[in-house]
Design an enzyme around this catalytic site. Structure first.
Site, PDB file in Angstrom:
ATOM      1  N   LYS A 275       0.862  -1.589   0.417  1.00  0.00           N
ATOM      2  CA  LYS A 275       0.070  -0.416   0.084  1.00  0.00           C
ATOM      3  C   LYS A 275       0.729   1.447   0.211  1.00  0.00           C
ATOM      4  CE  LYS A 275      -4.434  -1.719   2.243  1.00  0.00           C
ATOM      5  NZ  LYS A 275      -4.919  -1.228   2.079  1.00  0.00           N
ATOM      6  N   ARG A 349     -10.027 -11.357   2.233  1.00  0.00           N
ATOM      7  CA  ARG A 349     -11.262 -12.091   1.092  1.00  0.00           C
ATOM      8  C   ARG A 349     -10.742 -13.355   0.910  1.00  0.00           C
ATOM      9  NH1 ARG A 349     -11.678  -8.780  -3.741  1.00  0.00           N
ATOM     10  NH2 ARG A 349     -11.457  -7.234  -3.003  1.00  0.00           N
TER      11      ARG A 349
END
Ligand code: BES
Ligand code: ZN
Ligand code: ZN
Length: 496
Positions: A275, A349
């Site tokens: 990120k 996920r």
């Protein structure tokens, strides 16, 4: 901080500070007090200095006219628009002013005596005011070492009633439990990633579970490997802090059971798909779903709700270590399906895939609800105002019902076949990001999760925007919000 009920008449209460409410251009329930203290409120309404608009305040020194030393008048807005949420928020503002500006150590309030739009019972209003006092007062001071002498604290708030009924005491207790569970979640979200590792989170969960009679199983890395929870393991490979897997159970009296599944990424650096610096700033809070799952089960246990709830939490860091999982990797999950990892930052996920299957296959609940700080796209769509919900109508509708009473907003997004098609992989069963970068990110994440639910009614709540805030509001400070405890407790109360 203590919150106590007291049977008394307002005019004869001895207190440092009395907190009351007025409607817009209507003194409302403050009439008697106003008359006894020189009609200051009415006068200032006439002069248009203070007219009772929501958020306005007025401080009155009673100069001995009544036993309370000072009065803090809170504007509640138009009488016909006052809700329990407004009472809750108003007392949030009120108790902060009492503490920080007026330096009060205690206050007394009658705010709950105001009428609400939905004609709430006195008990409901007392509960809301209790929550508002505790949440408005929240501060996270654990890591401060300087200026502590300047930090003010309230010791006690007194809620005045004409008659002390058992049901009012219960309302205070209920408000306390909900607020304390919310604060528990906030504290966890506010903990730095290096402090709250998977191991530490698991230890806290064990301690809390023991306290409230909740059953808990903690799996360490070896046991996770044995169970073949390879999704969770793949994400954790870049980190030197081992993962943990938690299974919780609170068995209230109910034939039906529900599983809450929480995303527990204790720090999300993005992994090899690292990120940006800005994007990482709040990623210590990427375990917000796990904290809310734990907090909601604690709340249910403390409230002795007649529900049978499981909690399933996969805990890991997402780091770019030398053994980190890589874009292009294929991971075999707990239910046998394979995931093509195309972005290591879509890690939540991948861990949830295992947790959802684990919940469905091993616990066989009647309903599954997962909570996750899953997508930046959700923050773009709804900001910190509402969480996104995707899933089966039956549950989503019930969540929407609960959302109305709890005041925690959710907004449904569709899960049409087109979206399910967008997470099909060329070389594996599913891909962990949608086919079209930047499109429908919250829905494609939910579409991915759907692959790991076989037949159990399921709803997914994306709390990426609501779990953490950069804004200070009536009931929240910057940082963790504890969003979801209110929603889930009202859902569980109604769920049969
Ligand atoms: N934890 C983030 C989602 C997030 C973003 C939560 C901002 C709270 C605030 C999640 O793991 C993530 O990084 N998702 C990616 C998915 C993308 C790579 C498909 C995102 O949303 O950018
Ligand atoms: Zn991520
Ligand atoms: Zn994440």
């Amino acid at each position: 901080m203590k919150i106590n009920l007291k049977e008394s008449k307002i005019e004869s209460i001895e207190t440092e500070l009395l907190i009351i409410g007025t409607y817009e251009n209507d003194v409302g329930t403050a009439k008697k007090i106003d008359e006894k203290t020189g009609n200051e409120i009415t006068k200032s309404m006439k002069k248009k200095e203070f007219n009772g608009e929501y958020g306005q305040i007025k401080i009155i020194n009673t100069a001995g006219k009544i036993k309370a030393k000072n009065i803090l008048v809170l504007g509640l807005g138009k009488k016909e628009n006052v809700t329990v949420m407004i009472l809750k928020k108003a007392i949030g503002i009120g108790s902060r002013i009492a503490r920080d500006i007026l330096g009060a150590k205690e206050f007394t309030t009658t705010l709950h005596s105001n009428e609400t739009k939905e004609k709430n019972s006195l008990a409901e209003k007392i509960q809301a005011v209790t929550e508002g006092i505790l949440l408005g007062n929240y501060q996270f001071l654990k890591y401060k070492t300087q200026g502590l002498d300047k930090i003010k604290k309230l010791n006690e708030a007194i809620i005045v009633v004409d008659k002390k009924e058992k049901e009012y005491e219960k309302a205070v207790e209920k408000g306390k439990i909900i607020a304390e569970s919310t604060i528990f979640v906030r504290d966890l979200v506010n903990e730095p990633g290096s402090e709250l590792t998977p191991e530490v989170f698991a230890k806290i969960a064990e301690k809390e579970a023991k306290k409230y009679g909740i059953k808990i199983t903690v799996l360490n890395k070896k046991e996770i490997e044995k169970k073949k929870l390879y999704g969770l393991l793949a994400v954790s490979r870049g980190s030197i802090n081992d993962p943990r897997f938690l299974i919780l159970e609170y068995k209230g009296n109910s034939k039906k059971s529900l599983a809450l599944v929480g995303k527990g990424v204790t720090f999300d650096s993005g992994g090899l798909d690292l990120k940006s610096a800005k994007g990482m700033e709040t990623m210590k809070g990427d375990m917000g779903g796990a904290a809310t799952t734990l907090g909601a089960i604690i709340a249910a246990a403390r409230l002795k709700l007649p529900v049978h709830i499981y909690g399933v939490i996969g805990l890991t860091e997402n780091m770019p270590g030398r053994n980190a999982y890589k874009p292009g990797d294929v991971v075999k999950t707990y239910n046998g399906k394979t995931i093509e990892v195309l972005n290591t930052d879509a890690e939540g996920r991948v861990t949830l895939a295992d947790s959802l299957t684990y919940a469905e296959k091993n616990l066989k609940p009647d309903v599954i609800i997962d909570l996750a700080t899953l997508t930046g796209a959700c923050v773009v769509a709804l900001g910190s105002v509402a969480a996104a919900v995707v899933g089966d109508e039956k549950i989503v509708d019930k969540l929407k019902e609960a959302s109305k009473t709890s005041g925690e907003k959710i907004w449904e997004l569709p899960l049409w076949q087109e979206y399910l098609d967008q997470v099909k992989s060329d070389i594996a069963d599913v891909r962990n990001i949608g086919l079209y970068a930047g499109e429908a990110g919250t829905i494609t994440a939910a579409a991915f999760l759907k692959n790991f639910i076989d037949k159990t009614p399921w709803a997914h709540i994306d709390i990426a925007g609501t779990a953490f805030t950069n804004e200070e509001k009536e009931l929240t400070k910057k940082g963790g919000t504890g969003w979801g405890i209110n929603l889930l407790t009202s859902f569980l109360e109604k769920w049969k």
